[in-house]
Design a protein around this motif. Structure first.
Motif, PDB file in Angstrom:
ATOM      1  N   UNK A  20       0.900  -1.169   0.079  1.00 21.31           N
ATOM      2  CA  UNK A  20      -0.135  -0.080   0.049  1.00 21.31           C
ATOM      3  C   UNK A  20       0.816   1.423  -0.071  1.00 21.31           C
ATOM      4  N   UNK A  21       2.027   1.163   0.706  1.00 21.34           N
ATOM      5  CA  UNK A  21       2.670   2.380   0.961  1.00 21.34           C
ATOM      6  C   UNK A  21       4.077   2.323  -0.193  1.00 21.34           C
ATOM      7  N   UNK A  22       4.081   1.518  -1.221  1.00 19.14           N
ATOM      8  CA  UNK A  22       5.243   1.336  -2.183  1.00 19.14           C
ATOM      9  C   UNK A  22       5.483   2.475  -2.864  1.00 19.14           C
ATOM     10  N   UNK A  23       4.574   3.384  -2.948  1.00 21.50           N
ATOM     11  CA  UNK A  23       5.005   4.368  -3.736  1.00 21.50           C
ATOM     12  C   UNK A  23       5.371   5.752  -3.115  1.00 21.50           C
ATOM     13  N   UNK A  24       5.572   5.430  -1.696  1.00 21.60           N
ATOM     14  CA  UNK A  24       6.160   6.661  -0.755  1.00 21.60           C
ATOM     15  C   UNK A  24       4.756   7.608  -0.879  1.00 21.60           C
ATOM     16  N   UNK A  25       5.212   8.556   0.176  1.00 19.18           N
ATOM     17  CA  UNK A  25       4.237   9.806   0.508  1.00 19.18           C
ATOM     18  C   UNK A  25       4.693  10.879  -0.146  1.00 19.18           C
ATOM     19  N   UNK A  26       5.604  10.955  -1.377  1.00 16.35           N
ATOM     20  CA  UNK A  26       5.925  12.239  -2.046  1.00 16.35           C
ATOM     21  C   UNK A  26       4.720  12.476  -2.918  1.00 16.35           C
ATOM     22  N   UNK A  28       2.976  13.307  -6.496  1.00 17.88           N
ATOM     23  CA  UNK A  28       3.144  12.917  -7.784  1.00 17.88           C
ATOM     24  C   UNK A  28       3.796  13.681  -8.475  1.00 17.88           C
ATOM     25  N   UNK A  29       4.742  13.378  -9.485  1.00 25.97           N
ATOM     26  CA  UNK A  29       5.478  14.297 -10.368  1.00 25.97           C
ATOM     27  C   UNK A  29       4.860  14.239 -11.723  1.00 25.97           C
ATOM     28  N   UNK A  30       4.146  15.380 -12.047  1.00 22.05           N
ATOM     29  CA  UNK A  30       3.298  15.381 -13.606  1.00 22.05           C
ATOM     30  C   UNK A  30       4.522  15.945 -14.615  1.00 22.05           C
ATOM     31  N   UNK A  31       4.820  15.153 -15.718  1.00 23.95           N
ATOM     32  CA  UNK A  31       5.716  15.643 -16.685  1.00 23.95           C
ATOM     33  C   UNK A  31       4.958  16.596 -17.536  1.00 23.95           C
ATOM     34  N   UNK A  32       5.704  17.653 -17.779  1.00 22.11           N
ATOM     35  CA  UNK A  32       4.982  18.398 -18.901  1.00 22.11           C
ATOM     36  C   UNK A  32       4.719  17.615 -20.275  1.00 22.11           C
ATOM     37  N   UNK A  33       3.810  18.450 -20.869  1.00 21.86           N
ATOM     38  CA  UNK A  33       3.235  17.845 -21.986  1.00 21.86           C
ATOM     39  C   UNK A  33       4.287  18.074 -23.110  1.00 21.86           C
ATOM     40  N   UNK A  34       4.616  17.365 -24.186  1.00 21.20           N
ATOM     41  CA  UNK A  34       5.540  17.652 -25.190  1.00 21.20           C
ATOM     42  C   UNK A  34       4.832  18.510 -26.159  1.00 21.20           C
ATOM     43  N   UNK A  35       5.640  19.581 -26.525  1.00 19.98           N
ATOM     44  CA  UNK A  35       4.911  20.562 -27.403  1.00 19.98           C
ATOM     45  C   UNK A  35       5.802  20.535 -28.723  1.00 19.98           C
ATOM     46  N   UNK A  36       5.394  20.306 -29.779  1.00 17.78           N
ATOM     47  CA  UNK A  36       6.050  20.263 -30.906  1.00 17.78           C
ATOM     48  C   UNK A  36       6.046  21.697 -31.697  1.00 17.78           C
ATOM     49  N   UNK A  37       7.279  22.429 -31.604  1.00 13.26           N
ATOM     50  CA  UNK A  37       7.259  23.573 -32.246  1.00 13.26           C
ATOM     51  C   UNK A  37       7.352  23.682 -33.857  1.00 13.26           C
TER      52      UNK A  37
END
Length: 69
Positions: A20-26, A28-37
């Protein structure tokens, strides 16, 4: 038999608690979406060749030098 049941129950609780606590208490880190210029459009080509501009400036300097004499 009583000890075996208690040990089995304790082991099941320990394993489920770790899972249940395998992910830790930190957070969540959401990565920025990739934007194609889009590539910038190429600048419009000049209708006059740079060679003609250089020749025109040179001719203007020669005319100005000849007019001073």
């Amino acid at each position: 038999m009583r000890i075996t049941t208690t040990l089995a129950a304790a082991a099941a609780l320990a394993v489920s608690g770790v899972a249940a606590s395998a992910g830790g208490m930190a957070q969540e880190v959401m990565e920025a979406p990739v934007v194609v210029a889009e590539p910038a459009p190429a600048p419009a080509a000049s209708s006059i060749s740079p060679t003609y501009i250089v020749l025109g400036v040179l001719a203007a300097l020669l005319i100005a030098a000849a007019a001073d004499q």
